[in-house]
Design an enzyme around this catalytic site. Structure first.
Site, PDB file in Angstrom:
ATOM      1  N   SER A 127     -10.612  -0.774 -63.108  1.00 34.82           N
ATOM      2  CA  SER A 127     -11.383   0.202 -62.326  1.00 34.82           C
ATOM      3  C   SER A 127     -11.763  -0.382 -60.971  1.00 34.82           C
ATOM      4  O   SER A 127     -11.658   0.293 -59.935  1.00 34.82           O
ATOM      5  CB  SER A 127     -12.660   0.607 -63.066  1.00 34.82           C
ATOM      6  OG  SER A 127     -12.394   1.061 -64.365  1.00 34.82           O
ATOM      7  N   ASP A 128     -12.213  -1.615 -60.976  1.00 34.15           N
ATOM      8  CA  ASP A 128     -12.578  -2.291 -59.734  1.00 34.15           C
ATOM      9  C   ASP A 128     -11.359  -2.490 -58.840  1.00 34.15           C
ATOM     10  O   ASP A 128     -11.400  -2.217 -57.636  1.00 34.15           O
ATOM     11  CB  ASP A 128     -13.193  -3.657 -60.037  1.00 34.15           C
ATOM     12  CG  ASP A 128     -14.611  -3.567 -60.544  1.00 34.15           C
ATOM     13  OD1 ASP A 128     -15.382  -2.766 -59.994  1.00 34.15           O
ATOM     14  OD2 ASP A 128     -14.954  -4.297 -61.481  1.00 34.15           O
ATOM     15  N   VAL A 129     -10.276  -2.975 -59.431  1.00 33.79           N
ATOM     16  CA  VAL A 129      -9.113  -3.325 -58.627  1.00 33.79           C
ATOM     17  C   VAL A 129      -8.481  -2.090 -57.987  1.00 33.79           C
ATOM     18  O   VAL A 129      -8.173  -2.072 -56.793  1.00 33.79           O
ATOM     19  CB  VAL A 129      -8.083  -4.100 -59.474  1.00 33.79           C
ATOM     20  CG1 VAL A 129      -6.787  -4.307 -58.694  1.00 33.79           C
ATOM     21  CG2 VAL A 129      -8.658  -5.456 -59.894  1.00 33.79           C
TER      22      VAL A 129
END
Length: 420
Positions: free
Chosen positions: A198-200
């Site tokens: 999700s972050d990447v």
């Protein structure tokens, strides 16, 4: 513009060599977006809070320190992080940056950030919605300070809507955005992806948006606000699983290591390990099935749609056939008939693989305290029409506040004439 010291990224080289970024982000989504621009030659000045800095400086173990008598990096055996140890998490998303410490609640800190904003092309932040306003830098102020500024703002679930102010962390977003419901061995065992996806992906989308806004600015002379979120990042990569619901009204569920719409496509067992195959066309099936004694045109096997409907029997037949071969024998035969295949590597094997290294996916940097260390490298390569490759001298993720004095000295100098 020149680099502020020997440990700072080389300025003046690369596709974004004329871009300066103020990186107010922390954790992973924002730092990953800023690192993507730094990899392309942008000057990225990471602004951190005095004392602890970016959250990820404390995320571990593993923490590592300078090499000991054996030449190996020191490891914190009890999991604590003394000041002379570095979190490998922080090293993963902050290469090619400079670090300064500013107390943004103080007048001195606000003054320094104000001057940074005036001199920069991009500002990145992933505070909860409203925090930047409370610090004294709402959009109207940013626009007054620098009308050409491109602002990237990353949130957990979006900046507006019924849950717009909600905090977000990767695994929570993986669950809320449906990814965990499609991942894992079975429908009743939701499983997170093994990396903070999700972050990447939200960081990747953020960098993509910034580049579009910079391109637009070259035409209009004005900056723009770019917004994305962890929720948006995951929904943005639903791909065919998303349209299974939006169009066909079919709710995807976890199916382990097999493709829901192509068969056979997934992980199977050899006599001594595992092999993955992708029989992605009828032409491949016509070559694959005879090579392993499978019924090419039998009912339930003759077309992909039939094989998907008959997936349990098809997969069982493939498992039975593959169990007669070692992994090496299987891979050789699959390659011989032209069926895409591969083994499942661990990360040691990946980073030691000559193919990985040939693509520039492992780089060496000289860290201020750790000395020479290897890091995962950037996934893009750039070539001129004559085949020559642009390369850059990568620099290590900075120590906390490593460049504060040099950057503040630069800010005290007269501001150069604004670029066209």
């Amino acid at each position: 513009m020149t680099a502020v010291d020997d440990q700072a990224p080389v300025i003046g080289s690369g596709p974004l060599s004329d871009v300066t970024v103020v990186d107010l982000t922390r954790a992973l989504a924002g730092p990953h977006a800023a690192m993507m621009l730094a990899d392309l030659g942008a000057r990225v000045i990471k602004v951190e809070t005095p004392g602890n800095g970016d959250d990820t400086r404390g995320w571990g173990p593993p923490f590592v320190g300078p090499p000991g008598a054996t030449g190996e990096l020191t490891r914190a055996e009890d999991g604590t992080s003394p000041e002379d140890l570095v979190a490998t998490y922080f090293l993963s998303c902050n290469r090619n940056k400079e670090s300064i410490t500013l107390d943004l609640k103080s007048e001195a800190g606000k003054s320094a950030l104000t001057e940074l904003i005036r001199r920069s092309d991009v500002l990145m932040e992933n505070f909860r919605p409203g925090v930047l306003d409370r610090l004294g830098f709402p959009m109207e102020v940013l626009d007054q300070l620098n009308p050409r500024l491109v602002v990237l703002s990353i949130s957990g679930f979006g900046h507006d809507g019924p849950q717009g102010g909600r905090a977000g962390y990767d695994q929570i977003a993986q669950g809320e955005a449906g990814l965990m419901s499609m991942t894992g061995p079975a429908a009743d065992e939701p499983t997170k992806v093994g990396v903070p996806i999700s972050d990447v992906v939200s960081g990747m989308y953020g960098a993509y948006g910034v580049l579009a806004a910079l391109h637009e600015r070259a035409r209009t002379g004005r900056g723009r606000v770019v917004r994305t979120s962890l929720l948006a990042g995951v929904v943005g990569v639903h791909a065919y699983q998303g349209t299974r619901w939006t169009v066909a009204k079919e709710v995807p569920v976890a199916e382990g290591n097999h493709h829901p719409a192509i068969c056979p496509y997934g992980l199977f067992h050899s006599s001594d390990g595992t092999v993955q195959i992708a029989v992605g066309s009828e032409g491949l099936w016509q070559r694959f099935a005879p090579a392993f004694g499978l019924p090419v045109d039998a009912p339930g096997f003759a077309s992909n749609s039939q094989r998907v409907a008959n997936k349990i029997a098809v997969r069982a037949a493939v498992e039975d056939a593959f169990g007669r071969f070692t992994t090496a024998e299987l891979l050789a035969r699959l390659n011989e008939v032209g069926v895409p295949s591969g083994e499942v590597k661990n990360l040691q094997q990946v980073y030691e693989w000559d193919q990985t290294r040939s693509q520039g996916l492992v780089i060496e940097v000289d860290h201020p305290t750790l000395g020479p260390v290897e890091l995962p490298g950037p996934p893009l390569r750039f070539f001129d029409s004559d085949g020559s490759e642009w390369t850059r001298r990568h620099t290590a993720p900075p120590m906390l506040g490593q460049h504060t004095e040099a950057v503040l000295s630069w800010l005290a100098e007269p501001q150069p004439t604004a670029r066209d």
